[in-house]
Design an enzyme around this catalytic site. Structure first.
Site, PDB file in Angstrom:
ATOM      1  N   HIS A 150       0.523  -1.313   0.155  1.00  0.00           N
ATOM      2  CA  HIS A 150       0.247   0.169  -0.525  1.00  0.00           C
ATOM      3  C   HIS A 150       0.469   1.303  -0.129  1.00  0.00           C
ATOM      4  CE1 HIS A 150      -3.022   3.018   0.771  1.00  0.00           C
ATOM      5  NE2 HIS A 150      -2.245   3.248   2.287  1.00  0.00           N
TER       6      HIS A 150
ATOM      7  N   HIS B 238       0.764   5.775  -1.304  1.00  0.00           N
ATOM      8  CA  HIS B 238      -0.073   7.106  -1.529  1.00  0.00           C
ATOM      9  C   HIS B 238       0.529   7.675  -2.674  1.00  0.00           C
ATOM     10  CE1 HIS B 238      -1.659   7.412   2.994  1.00  0.00           C
ATOM     11  NE2 HIS B 238      -2.360   5.919   2.422  1.00  0.00           N
TER      12      HIS B 238
ATOM     13  N   ASP C  57       0.924  -5.424 -20.147  1.00  0.00           N
ATOM     14  CA  ASP C  57       1.429  -6.471 -19.827  1.00  0.00           C
ATOM     15  C   ASP C  57       1.343  -6.076 -18.613  1.00  0.00           C
ATOM     16  OD1 ASP C  57       3.079  -6.535 -22.286  1.00  0.00           O
ATOM     17  OD2 ASP C  57       4.645  -5.204 -21.985  1.00  0.00           O
TER      18      ASP C  57
ATOM     19  N   HIS D 274      -7.759   7.749  -1.680  1.00  0.00           N
ATOM     20  CA  HIS D 274      -7.498   7.191  -0.439  1.00  0.00           C
ATOM     21  C   HIS D 274      -5.507   6.655  -1.390  1.00  0.00           C
ATOM     22  CE1 HIS D 274      -5.969   4.446   2.929  1.00  0.00           C
ATOM     23  NE2 HIS D 274      -5.243   5.221   2.738  1.00  0.00           N
TER      24      HIS D 274
ATOM     25  N   TYR E 239       7.879 -13.552 -20.442  1.00  0.00           N
ATOM     26  CA  TYR E 239       8.751 -12.741 -19.952  1.00  0.00           C
ATOM     27  C   TYR E 239       9.454 -13.157 -18.896  1.00  0.00           C
ATOM     28  CZ  TYR E 239      10.674  -8.053 -18.372  1.00  0.00           C
ATOM     29  OH  TYR E 239      11.145  -7.493 -18.755  1.00  0.00           O
TER      30      TYR E 239
END
Lengths: 229, 229, 229, 229
Positions: free
Chosen positions: D107, D109, D132, D172, D226
């Site tokens: 997580h 910001h 991709d 958020h 890949y």
């Protein structure tokens, strides 16, 4: 993947030298904010052979030692190296096969150049440094999927109609070419810088164009007079 | 290119000192994100002589040692040094020849200042730090091609009509001047910062202007009171 | 400028500790891209005395050792130190004199916050991290010239009507306050980050507002629960 | 907070290894400009146990040693560690509890992704590198306050309707998931890069969409071909 023997001493020495050079040039990509994670690659043509030195696929920049570089032929097949070559190798190889004057190729997804590519809009030549380095607008190449010749063909066809050493592949990102890998890296740096500067100029109005005759004269001087002789 | 002998001891010492200073100041250009690759240069006037110390042409910043700097006369001709001088030397020399109060000149293609230059639009004085450093708007100079006196002449004519130590040459980029090379580098840093801040302010509306009398008073205080006496 | 003797041992120790802390906190300003050249300053209140520790005027960040810091009284007069105090000292002193809960003050010209200040437009609270740190919009203070009480008075009056620890002084830049100098530096970092994020959000449309009751609840939790107890 | 004994040797070894890995991955967040101050966190699932390794709350990145990491159960309760766990731990735990294929959660910001989140607008898939990595648009999750299950529930519900490993939580910021913590960090880096590139592309017009069938084919190749086998 066992290495194929390279019997010509000159070619062997050139490969050894280009491994060092291409590894060092990859460090310029993050240093100039052209790439995130593993998304970008530099290659060099091996003089005297139908071979190229390129980055392995999906490897991070801080692991790119000279030994980690791989050598491929012009069909994109691995000739030397322990790892799979960059997934863009076919495009690099296609360019070397069709444009003998090209000694280096660079591909990135640098942010501003890729933003122009997402709109499929050429970058107009409104800066003297853009006239110097690219001699005019930076053109857009076709949309092409990875995995066959279509990126390489799109590059070669687009380069045929321009003095620019950079092409913005549609929805994808910039490719640059040069007489050497270092020159192609410089063009990649300059391509992003002019993409960014012209973007910012355009945000608050229309930049003033430069007359074509002046673009010609700036380009000619920069290519022939600038730098150390 | 053999060096011409400099017989005056004071001038010899000044050149030695300025080689160190100008080399160190070049490191400020990439450190403050004002340049990519080799695109920018700093010069200093040599006190007591019609000479200037400047960067050689097309050399990267990490190779810029004091010894690599070159010395030119005010016609832009090389007097000391192993390499060709910056291709902008004629413009620097013209400024020193015509403006005796100028001790340092800086030229970059810093992104936001160059974006204003591409639109040939002066930067309006809407920030106290802009009033402090530049005393008003940053003006635009004429479009001029490299290779003769036209950039230098455009700079000197534009500086004559302004308190600003920065000029945005049309479609090209900023030049700054100062009593010393260090002061000109500071102005180059501040020029890019105000170009960026005012650009961002303008993206979402019109900045509030500052009254001319307040600009005068801020400029006067900053030039005369700020810093260490 | 001879130093005035500080006779209280506790105050002497506090000054010694705060010189180290304030010098170290100045390094956060360039590290977080809040300043260019010398344009920004941090101060701390000395517990048990009407004194503050602050940066000297016009000195570059890499020269800011603990010994270089200066100590001033709440009229902004120099009490300890070899150099002139920051030209913003009067504003810092005014805040300490009128707001006893404030232990640290920071002033920068950080780019995005200054851009909002140039339009004299408050930053709307549309991000949870903005509710967390500032408890609502970041307000604009009056236009005030340097050199008397007007910046300090504008700050104190604007802070009286808000939960925000940041104020955007019109056409000038942000000031932040906190219980400690470190908290004020954190607010300066967060102020620039939300100024930048909300600017970018607004460039392509209108951000969705957060309901006032939810802003209250986020702010309350962050101020009382977040971090180590 | 005394540590609870972990009796299973395999789990003990896995925790020791993941403390090192998760601490090192936190360094990628500031290195890739995804966070300021303490605002971001990485966690990893402990194989063979209902446990996760995560960052402590409100601690700066340069203090994040392996020993500083904390271990929590899937109710977000502290099992090992001296400090309070990240205030986002409940959201991470909810994801692990409901999505057994997820081995890592991140997580941040990060600025551009958060700007899209502030407008509650999904990022359209107009770049090959976005096809991709994400296989389509990056979706927006609901507005949810911290402190109960609502963020975790919003994440799991949004991830159920997409191939994207990234979700923009309204007002958020982004959350990303992956088979490993490293893969989730890579997705966080790519999420910000495509948020930025598409934002910039949109500033001057509309990007050209990529056909859904081509997005499928790019995504399939990248996920399966890949990198190193």
């Amino acid at each position: 993947m066992t290495d194929q023997p390279v019997t010509d001493t000159g070619v062997r020495d050139a490969i050894a030298r280009l491994r060092v050079e291409v590894a060092a040039l990859h460090a310029e990509l993050p240093a100039n904010d052209l790439v995130v994670w593993t998304a970008g690659n530099v290659s060099a043509r091996v003089p005297g052979a139908d071979l190229l030195v390129i980055k392995p696929s999906g490897v991070r920049y801080d692991e790119l030692t000279p030994e980690a570089m791989v050598v491929c032929d012009f069909d994109g097949q691995l000739v030397q190296g322990e790892r799979a070559p960059s997934s863009d190798t076919a495009a690099h190889a296609y360019v070397y096969r069709h444009l003998p004057e090209v000694g280096g190729v660079v591909h990135t997804h640098s942010t501003y150049a890729t933003a122009w590519a997402a709109r499929r809009e050429p970058i107009p030549c409104v800066l003297t440094m853009m006239a110097d380095e690219f001699g005019g607008d930076i053109p857009v190449g076709p949309f092409a999927v990875i995995g066959d010749d279509s990126i390489g063909r799109g590059l070669v066809e687009t380069l045929a109609g321009t003095r620019s050493r950079a092409v913005l592949m549609a929805n994808h990102g910039p490719f640059t070419v040069g007489p050497t890998a270092k020159a192609a890296v410089k063009s990649a740096v300059m391509c992003e810088e002019v993409a960014r500067t012209v973007h910012i100029a355009r945000q608050l109005g229309e930049p003033t164009p430069i007359e074509p005759a002046l673009i010609d004269s700036l380009h000619d001087r920069y290519q022939n007079v600038y730098g150390q002789r």
